[in-house]
Design a protein around this motif. Sequence first.
Motif, PDB file in Angstrom:
ATOM      1  N   ALA A  34       0.757  -1.140  -0.123  1.00  0.00           N
ATOM      2  CA  ALA A  34      -0.016  -0.046  -0.026  1.00  0.00           C
ATOM      3  C   ALA A  34       0.968   1.267   0.008  1.00  0.00           C
ATOM      4  CB  ALA A  34      -0.927  -0.001   1.246  1.00  0.00           C
ATOM      5  N   GLN A  35       1.773   1.380   0.561  1.00  0.00           N
ATOM      6  CA  GLN A  35       2.871   2.375   0.908  1.00  0.00           C
ATOM      7  C   GLN A  35       3.645   2.619  -0.593  1.00  0.00           C
ATOM      8  OE1 GLN A  35       3.241   4.525   3.161  1.00  0.00           O
ATOM      9  NE2 GLN A  35       4.836   5.819   2.079  1.00  0.00           N
ATOM     10  N   VAL A  36       3.963   1.673  -1.177  1.00  0.00           N
ATOM     11  CA  VAL A  36       4.719   1.648  -2.359  1.00  0.00           C
ATOM     12  C   VAL A  36       3.513   2.289  -3.636  1.00  0.00           C
ATOM     13  CG1 VAL A  36       5.537   0.250  -4.464  1.00  0.00           C
ATOM     14  CG2 VAL A  36       6.264  -0.248  -2.134  1.00  0.00           C
ATOM     15  N   ALA A  37       2.347   1.950  -3.558  1.00  0.00           N
ATOM     16  CA  ALA A  37       1.204   2.425  -4.263  1.00  0.00           C
ATOM     17  C   ALA A  37       1.014   3.825  -3.887  1.00  0.00           C
ATOM     18  CB  ALA A  37      -0.105   1.246  -4.079  1.00  0.00           C
ATOM     19  N   ARG A  38       1.023   4.219  -2.833  1.00  0.00           N
ATOM     20  CA  ARG A  38       0.778   5.484  -2.667  1.00  0.00           C
ATOM     21  C   ARG A  38       2.029   6.411  -3.120  1.00  0.00           C
ATOM     22  NH1 ARG A  38      -1.238   3.585   2.173  1.00  0.00           N
ATOM     23  NH2 ARG A  38       0.763   3.975   3.379  1.00  0.00           N
ATOM     24  N   GLN A  39       3.438   5.833  -2.890  1.00  0.00           N
ATOM     25  CA  GLN A  39       4.299   6.686  -3.378  1.00  0.00           C
ATOM     26  C   GLN A  39       4.523   6.722  -5.050  1.00  0.00           C
ATOM     27  OE1 GLN A  39       7.722   4.695  -1.514  1.00  0.00           O
ATOM     28  NE2 GLN A  39       7.613   5.719   0.350  1.00  0.00           N
ATOM     29  N   GLN A  40       3.912   5.602  -5.597  1.00  0.00           N
ATOM     30  CA  GLN A  40       3.844   5.848  -6.908  1.00  0.00           C
ATOM     31  C   GLN A  40       2.903   6.686  -7.623  1.00  0.00           C
ATOM     32  OE1 GLN A  40       6.205   4.219  -9.226  1.00  0.00           O
ATOM     33  NE2 GLN A  40       5.134   5.723 -10.688  1.00  0.00           N
ATOM     34  N   GLU A  41       1.878   7.033  -6.906  1.00  0.00           N
ATOM     35  CA  GLU A  41       0.916   8.033  -6.980  1.00  0.00           C
ATOM     36  C   GLU A  41       1.364   9.490  -6.911  1.00  0.00           C
ATOM     37  OE1 GLU A  41      -2.681   7.237  -4.768  1.00  0.00           O
ATOM     38  OE2 GLU A  41      -3.129   5.328  -5.764  1.00  0.00           O
ATOM     39  N   GLN A  42       2.293   9.622  -5.764  1.00  0.00           N
ATOM     40  CA  GLN A  42       2.917  10.974  -5.500  1.00  0.00           C
ATOM     41  C   GLN A  42       3.821  11.028  -6.520  1.00  0.00           C
ATOM     42  OE1 GLN A  42       4.399  10.315  -1.650  1.00  0.00           O
ATOM     43  NE2 GLN A  42       2.664  11.313  -0.604  1.00  0.00           N
ATOM     44  N   ILE A  43       4.858  10.038  -6.882  1.00  0.00           N
ATOM     45  CA  ILE A  43       5.751  10.565  -8.184  1.00  0.00           C
ATOM     46  C   ILE A  43       4.991  10.714  -9.365  1.00  0.00           C
ATOM     47  CG2 ILE A  43       7.601   9.112  -9.573  1.00  0.00           C
ATOM     48  CD1 ILE A  43       8.162   7.442  -6.928  1.00  0.00           C
ATOM     49  N   ASP A  44       4.030  10.003  -9.723  1.00  0.00           N
ATOM     50  CA  ASP A  44       3.319  10.445 -10.966  1.00  0.00           C
ATOM     51  C   ASP A  44       2.676  11.647 -11.061  1.00  0.00           C
ATOM     52  OD1 ASP A  44       3.869   7.688 -12.188  1.00  0.00           O
ATOM     53  OD2 ASP A  44       1.744   7.072 -11.218  1.00  0.00           O
TER      54      ASP A  44
END
Length: 77
Positions: A34-44
Amino acid sequence: MASTQSTPHTTDQRLTELEIKASYADDLLDTLNAQVARQQEQIDLLLRDVSRLRQQGGDDGGTHAPSSPRDELPPHY
């Protein structure tokens, strides 16, 4: 020597401990995913913002000359 009656209890206890550890590992894996998914959204989002800023400022990397001499003055003047 250990008696044969204590072996099944020890095995059950070890199995229970392993199941608990596996449960904690599964929970940690879900949390990390879940944390990796949130970070990927922030990066995008940040990449879109940078792209938009580059388009707004002209993609010259900030090497252009100021448009007027007044733009060269420091902000305190």
